[in-house]
Design an enzyme around this catalytic site. Structure first.
Site, PDB file in Angstrom:
ATOM      1  CG  HIS A  82      -4.723  -6.137   3.574  1.00  0.00           C
ATOM      2  ND1 HIS A  82      -4.729  -6.693   2.369  1.00  0.00           N
ATOM      3  CD2 HIS A  82      -3.362  -6.216   3.882  1.00  0.00           C
ATOM      4  CE1 HIS A  82      -3.542  -7.316   1.987  1.00  0.00           C
ATOM      5  NE2 HIS A  82      -2.738  -7.027   2.747  1.00  0.00           N
ATOM      6  CB  CYS A  83      -9.325  -2.901   0.910  1.00  0.00           C
ATOM      7  SG  CYS A  83     -10.161  -4.385   1.179  1.00  0.00           S
ATOM      8  CB  CYS A  84      -7.396   1.631   3.223  1.00  0.00           C
ATOM      9  SG  CYS A  84      -9.215   1.438   3.367  1.00  0.00           S
TER      10      CYS A  84
END
Length: 305
Positions: A298-300
């Site tokens: 998700h962070c990417c």
């Protein structure tokens, strides 16, 4: 602010290269990114940030946050300062303006570059409730000297929120974001909360679970709670990495779930997330390379509506 499972027009990825922290494992991380690109591109458009200079690749935290005002798309551009000035972020903080000036994203540009807000620090149910963690938004070197009440007032105004739920507990060993909610607690359809369970090494997560059990919807009903397992410890040398299954990405028709070559736990996490999204394909993405830089799937990424 839409819920993540609402229809998306595109997902943005900011690509690794030899001048980022990914340099020592560039082939491994590029393999993950190519797999993510393929799955997204089957279902919606991709915005690839490659030739725009950038410090790092955590699109969730430097990308636009989309809100809707009737039929208008508003692109909120907040300040990104490397999670409270922990890491360089000057180049990342300029990406949104490059994208907008080139016409690569469409909507009404709304700058708030005097306020620090990372996409990974907030979750929306699409109905007017924004979830966040106090340890992140009140962390030093973000928006001092603003008070909690002043921050809440701004979030309500800019994100179209009726209420802000501040979680008091929750953190992962190895996390350097000061407790981003997308590593801990995710909001799903039908007033469902998917969350990371605790253990002896994470007693704060046990307290977070108790906190979630006491939450109520705006209609006064308890949330349906789905508890995710914690991955077995993953280390980089002596440093434990903040592996979590909660950092999944919802896209049109599918959910991309981070996995860590732990077959039983990976399968259990995919099954649990699938309960909340029965109409979507569940796709596991091996994120052992991603977790080496203390983030996950998700962070990417950042979605556009």
């Amino acid at each position: 602010m839409p819920a993540e499972w609402e229809y998306q027009s595109a997902v943005q990825l900011t690509m690794p290269h030899e001048h980022t922290d990914w340099a020592p494992i560039l082939p491994e991380i590029m393999k993950v990114y190519e797999e993510v690109k393929r799955e997204i591109n089957k279902r919606e458009a991709l915005i690839i940030v490659d030739d725009i200079p950038h410090n790092d690749t955590w699109t969730r935290d430097h990308g636009f946050i989309t809100v809707m005002e009737e039929s208008k798309v508003i692109l909120l551009d907040f300040k990104f300062n490397g999670w409270g000035e922990k890491f360089p972020a000057e180049l990342d903080n300029e990406i949104n303006q490059h994208l907008y000036k080139r016409g690569l994203v469409s909507g009404i540009y709304e700058p708030h570059l005097d306020f620090v807000l990372e996409g990974g620090s907030i979750e929306s149910d699409g109905k007017g409730t924004i979830f966040t963690t106090q340890c992140c938004l009140m962390a030093p070197h973000r928006n001092e000297p603003l008070t909690k009440e002043e921050i809440e007032e701004r979030l309500k105004e800019w994100l179209g929120a009726k209420r802000i739920i501040w979680l008091q507990h929750g953190s992962l060993i190895g996390d350097d974001t000061d407790g981003h909610i997308d590593t801990l607690v995710r909001i799903a359809p039908n007033d469902t909360i998917i969350y990371t369970g605790g253990d002896e090494e994470h007693p704060d997560l046990v307290e977070m679970e108790q906190e979630l059990q006491e939450l109520r919807t705006m209609e006064g009903k308890p949330y349906q709670l789905l508890k995710l397992p914690l991955p077995l410890p993953i280390y980089d040398g002596e440093d434990r990495l903040p592996a979590t299954y909660a950092n999944y990405l919802v896209i049109n028709g599918a959910v991309l779930v981070p996995t860590y070559a732990q077959p039983d736990l990976d399968a259990e996490a995919i099954r649990i997330i699938g309960e909340a999204f029965p109409d979507r394909e569940m796709i596991g993405i091996d994120c052992r390379a991603v977790i080496q830089q203390h983030g996950s799937l998700h962070c990417c990424t950042m979605q556009y509506y």
